[in-house]
Design a protein around this motif. Structure first.
Motif, short mmCIF file in Angstrom:
data_model
loop_
_atom_site.label_atom_id
_atom_site.label_comp_id
_atom_site.label_asym_id
_atom_site.label_seq_id
_atom_site.Cartn_x
_atom_site.Cartn_y
_atom_site.Cartn_z
N MET A 1 26.03 -46.34 -75.49
CA MET A 1 27.36 -46.66 -75.93
C MET A 1 28.35 -46.34 -74.80
O MET A 1 28.34 -45.26 -74.24
CB MET A 1 27.70 -45.84 -77.18
CG MET A 1 29.07 -46.15 -77.71
SD MET A 1 29.33 -45.47 -79.36
CE MET A 1 30.21 -44.01 -78.98
N GLN A 2 29.17 -47.30 -74.48
CA GLN A 2 30.16 -47.12 -73.42
C GLN A 2 31.39 -46.40 -73.97
O GLN A 2 31.90 -46.73 -75.02
CB GLN A 2 30.57 -48.47 -72.84
CG GLN A 2 31.48 -48.36 -71.66
CD GLN A 2 31.78 -49.72 -71.04
OE1 GLN A 2 31.35 -50.75 -71.55
NE2 GLN A 2 32.48 -49.70 -69.94
N ARG A 3 31.86 -45.40 -73.22
CA ARG A 3 33.05 -44.66 -73.62
C ARG A 3 34.23 -45.09 -72.77
O ARG A 3 34.10 -45.29 -71.57
CB ARG A 3 32.84 -43.17 -73.48
CG ARG A 3 31.84 -42.62 -74.47
CD ARG A 3 31.89 -41.09 -74.43
NE ARG A 3 31.20 -40.56 -75.56
CZ ARG A 3 31.80 -40.12 -76.66
NH1 ARG A 3 33.10 -40.15 -76.76
NH2 ARG A 3 31.10 -39.65 -77.66
N TYR A 4 35.35 -45.23 -73.40
CA TYR A 4 36.58 -45.58 -72.70
C TYR A 4 37.51 -44.37 -72.70
O TYR A 4 37.52 -43.60 -73.66
CB TYR A 4 37.27 -46.77 -73.39
CG TYR A 4 36.43 -48.02 -73.35
CD1 TYR A 4 36.44 -48.83 -72.23
CD2 TYR A 4 35.63 -48.39 -74.44
CE1 TYR A 4 35.67 -49.99 -72.18
CE2 TYR A 4 34.86 -49.54 -74.39
CZ TYR A 4 34.89 -50.33 -73.26
OH TYR A 4 34.13 -51.47 -73.21
N PRO A 5 38.30 -44.23 -71.66
CA PRO A 5 39.24 -43.09 -71.65
C PRO A 5 40.30 -43.25 -72.74
O PRO A 5 40.63 -44.37 -73.14
CB PRO A 5 39.86 -43.15 -70.26
CG PRO A 5 39.65 -44.55 -69.78
CD PRO A 5 38.40 -45.05 -70.46
#
Length: 68
Positions: A1-5
């Protein structure tokens, strides 16, 4: 899962003065200075808070064009 700031945003509500751009811009500047310390990237201000909105419909055309 990609995390965004995280993107921090702030909303501002204040009693602006009609046709007093100097006062209103000073208040806006103060709010922006406050939220800069909190890593806020988006500041949402009231619609037409620079000029005040309740007097705009009554302005003559030449005065309205100066608001831009």
């Amino acid at each position: 899962m990609q995390r965004y700031p995280l993107l921090h945003a702030a909303t501002v509500q204040f009693r602006h003065r009609p046709n007093d751009k100097t006062y209103n811009l000073d208040r806006i500047h103060n709010f922006i200075t406050q939220v800069e310390q909190q890593d806020v990237k988006i500041v949402v201000l009231p619609e037409i808070c620079i000029t005040g909105y309740w007097h705009v419909p009554k302005l003559p055309d030449e005065a309205f064009s100066c608001l831009k």
